[in-house]
Design a protein around this motif. Sequence first.
Motif: not given
Length: 125
Positions: A71-76
């Motif tokens: 998964s990913r966290d775009n903001a981070k």
Amino acid sequence: QVQLVESGGRLVQAGGSLRLSCAASGRAFDNYAMGWFRQAPGKEREFVGRIKWNTGTAYCTESVKSRFTISRDNAKNTVYLQMNSLKPEDTAVYYCALAARRRATYSQAGQYDYWGQGTQVTVSS
């Protein structure tokens, strides 16, 4: 330059879970995909899975897809590898990588432009 910093690797018992993180930072860069690879002692580096950054479409290889999730966290600018039901054969150094150019696929090491330093995952039986 782009830096990738992995974290989360450690010693865990078989059947346990770990979540690896990989944070990307540095100058402005294009991010088409981020991938996870692993390398066990005496073996070649193995592709584990990848996530396409703009769509969030994730893929893991057949050998781990029932246990691992990306998964990913775009903001981070961070990608994660959630690993469940770990087995001793999952023991390896895990690397994250970033593809800064558009490719047809993102399943080979040569398709990635930047690499992290690796984080050790050891699964005891």
